[in-house]
Scaffold this active site. Structure first.
Site, PDB file in Angstrom:
ATOM      1  N   GLU A  50     -31.804  53.796  35.046  1.00  0.00           N
ATOM      2  CA  GLU A  50     -31.883  52.568  34.252  1.00  0.00           C
ATOM      3  C   GLU A  50     -31.060  52.647  32.950  1.00  0.00           C
ATOM      4  OE1 GLU A  50     -36.066  51.729  33.812  1.00  0.00           O
ATOM      5  OE2 GLU A  50     -36.303  51.291  35.939  1.00  0.00           O
ATOM      6  N   GLU A  53     -36.351  52.613  43.059  1.00  0.00           N
ATOM      7  CA  GLU A  53     -37.748  52.410  42.689  1.00  0.00           C
ATOM      8  C   GLU A  53     -38.150  51.023  43.166  1.00  0.00           C
ATOM      9  OE1 GLU A  53     -38.547  52.861  38.530  1.00  0.00           O
ATOM     10  OE2 GLU A  53     -37.493  54.782  38.368  1.00  0.00           O
TER      11      GLU A  53
END
Length: 700
Positions: free
Chosen positions: A313, A433
């Site tokens: 991220e 994820e």
């Protein structure tokens, strides 16, 4: 760092063969012109060495006339052997070694340098460097020598030389097949990414038994997020703590031994220090490259089933917009690929995983990453995004209590973008994820179980049909690690089934029946998803079609007689569970719940502690609205009257209260506020608050 300077050299694994025959079969070059001035300089450096092995880098500078096609020859003095090479084809005959150009680096201009590297083996007490090198038959002395005699050692090369801007192209492997084999995947969440240590966020130490259990449950890959911030030294070397690195290597090795594909990364480093990259490029770049160089070197001989993910991220402080963030992500991704490939070994073709900015599934973010892939032209790459669903549903805010068209369209839209941008071009995608943001066994009720099951079923189906590999984010909410069991077996069964087929669902998994009075028939709508209805069961007892239920099209109706029998003595709560069975997938369970409308009472308290006495009487809270007298939204956020479950309010069914959180009152003005509580039975209760400073009173 100037983004234009982060260009990865073209890395290929060279062919290592014994004997001169392989060299003759491959063909070599006319190595010099009768009129050519010759001269060369060679720098040979062992970049790392371990018991029985080493890695060497060789720089060859041409001091004479331009060369089109080259061979570099040397002799090892202590029995060393080349085992794997990149940027050159290396052959050996006894102690004599020859490195030959590959197609893209055949030309060496005057004063230009070409580089290649290799892994080797050694025995004995030392690993001395060669003492002499010859380029195209001329000994490299560091000076320009006399004209060389022509030495034709094969047919002339017809391979074009690489352009200065040539992009990297390792020998291709089937990245799409590799990522497909990783489906499904599981995250070892809140473990090595925990700050600062493995057990800091409540999970036990990882064991081989845990990994073996996860593998036995059908998972083919494991993502091991790792936060390195507290486990390496200061600049300039940023040496990783050997104890921490050995522990990571231990779990990686255990995972590989269990047959997993394994993915490791830099995880919370993204917001702990990498996010300062815009204002501190030199230090962040050095730290980032030093960490990845150490990791790539440590694992370069590991199986190709080990995968590297550049960063989790990526995010940046102080950027003007996401376009700037896209560019910064590109720079880090390019640097990552470049340095990993340079470490040699299996890293020359190891699958590397590159994220979008924020690991977002937005089209603009994917387009930016797609441009990075175009620039790299490396077949051994995969894209990654994360997916936590339609935000109002994922956290239960703004009335997002149900799996509706907004949730469905968010899944299909995101996955379609991933397929069209990458998969359709043969670039694999890993959803590194996925889950729902607020699904957590410690905060029950935020997302109603049946609505959650619909989401899990749909994600599995839509990912599968678009060839996306998914890796479940599990920080302990799904698998109870101490006991190696699923916290909710039904959720696991739904996710597992979605990998191969569709399961039918229904408009609800709850039928509410009043505690008193006549019991009427009740209906729900079946979402068959291609399945055929086979009947209703209570345990091992099949209910009777026509007597206990009827089916008309997609409408399933339970009769008054059946419901009366199922609720028994009509105690509050779940009195029976039935399941609809279908021709495929897992059954759909429906709870038969007895209730009376909840009641509430007046209360006094403060903004730091305010609880509304609530008799739930078998019912369950779905959501809460808050409005001022003029109808505008009260409390955070101010754009919706429906507040966020648990963050702003929390039911306590044991204490018979609904707690209003300080976070709610922090954004509530003094004066009256009307609350509306929505329950899953359909009941709505209105409650009025008056806030004055830190004092709060409430009335029904």
């Amino acid at each position: 760092m100037n983004s234009q300077s982060i260009r990865k050299p073209r890395w290929r694994v060279g062919v290592v063969a014994g004997g001169v025959a392989a060299l003759l079969v491959a063909g070599t070059m006319v190595t010099a012109s009768a009129q050519a001035a010759t001269g060369c300089r060679v720098t040979y450096a062992v970049s790392s060495q371990w018991s029985g092995g080493f890695t060497a880098n060789v720089n060859v500078t041409n001091l004479g006339d331009p060369i089109n096609g080259w061979n570099l020859a040397w002799t090892f003095s202590s029995g060393q052997r080349v085992t794997q090479a990149w940027n050159a084809t290396v052959t050996s005959s006894g102690s004599q070694v020859t490195a030959k150009n590959v197609s893209y680096n055949a030309t060496i201009a005057t004063n230009a340098t070409v580089s290649f590297g290799f892994n080797g083996s050694w025995t004995g007490s030392s690993n001395p460097a060669p003492t002499s090198f010859a380029l195209n038959g001329a000994t490299c002395t560091g000076n320009v020598g006399p004209t060389a005699t022509p030495t034709a050692t094969g047919s002339p090369s017809t391979s074009p030389s690489a352009s200065p801007s040539a992009s990297p192209s390792p020998q291709p492997t089937d990245a799409m097949a590799t990522v497909a084999a990783m489906q499904p995947g599981w995250n070892l969440g809140n473990t090595f990414d925990a700050i600062p240590d493995e057990t800091s966020w409540g999970n036990p130490r990882t064991t081989q038994a845990l990994l073996r259990h996860v593998r036995s449950q059908g998972y083919n890959s494991i993502r091991i997020p790792v936060t390195w911030t507290d486990h390496h030294g200061s600049a300039p070397d940023h040496t990783i703590d050997p104890t921490w690195l050995n522990r990571i290597r231990e779990v990686v090795d255990w995972s590989l031994a269990e047959g997993f594909y394994v993915m490791i990364n830099l995880h919370h480093d993204s917001w702990q220090w990498i996010n300062t990259y815009p204002s501190d490029r030199t230090n962040v770049t050095n730290r980032y490259t030093r960490l990845w160089t150490q990791l790539a070197t440590t694992f370069r001989s590991h199986s190709s089933k080990l995968v590297f993910e550049s960063i989790n991220e990526p995010q940046f402080a102080g950027t003007s917009d996401d376009a700037q963030g896209d560019e910064l992500t590109r720079e880090l991704n390019l640097a990552f690929v470049r340095l990993v490939r340079q470490t040699g070994g299996n890293n020359t073709t190891r699958l590397l995983v590159l994220p979008t900015l924020h690991t977002s599934g937005e089209q603009a973010r994917m387009d930016a990453l797609s441009a990075t892939f175009n620039q790299l032209n490396d077949p051994n790459l995969a894209a990654t995004i994360h997916f936590y669903g339609w935000w109002p549903f994922s956290v239960n805010i703004a009335g997002g209590t149900r799996y509706d068209t907004n949730v469905e369209q968010d899944i299909t839209g995101t996955f379609d973008r991933a397929y069209n941008t990458f998969v359709s071009r043969n670039i694999p995608v890993i959803v590194g994820e996925w889950a729902l943001l607020s699904y957590d066994y410690t905060r029950p009720g935020i997302i109603e179980r049946g609505e959650l099951l619909k989401f899990f079923e749909a994600v599995g189906y839509h990912a599968r049909t678009r060839k996306l590999t998914t890796m479940l984010w599990d920080a302990g909410s799904f698998l109870h690690r101490p006991e190696l069991r699923w916290r909710d077996q039904g959720i696991y069964e739904m996710m597992k089934a979605s990998l191969t087929t569709r399961s039918a669902t229904a408009s609800t998994d709850q039928i509410y029946v009043r505690r008193t009075g006549t019991i009427a028939t009740q209906s729900l709508t079946l979402n068959l998803n291609g399945a055929a209805f086979r009947g209703l069961w209570q345990g091992n007892t099949q209910l009777a079609n026509g007597t206990d239920y009827t089916v008309s099209g997609n409408t399933l109706t339970l009769t008054s007689a059946a419901l009366t029998r199922l609720v028994g003595n009509r105690a509050y709560g779940v009195n029976a569970t039935i399941e609809a069975r279908f021709s495929q997938g897992v059954p759909w369970q429906v709870s038969i719940v007895t209730f009376d409308p909840p009641t509430q009472a007046g209360a006094t308290g403060t903004t730091s502690s305010f609880a509304i006495p609530t008799q739930f009487r078998g019912d369950q809270l779905a959501t809460m609205e808050a409005k001022y007298a003029d109808g505008s939204a009260a409390g955070p956020p101010n754009w919706t009257s429906f507040k966020e479950f648990w963050s702003n309010f929390q039911p306590d069914y044991t204490a018979n209260t609904i707690l209003l959180k300080p976070e709610f009152f922090a954004e509530v003005n003094d004066g009256p506020v009307t609350l509306t509580f929505h329950f899953w039975s359909g009941t709505q209760l209105t409650y009025r608050l008056t806030k004055s400073g830190s004092s709060v009173t409430g009335t029904t």
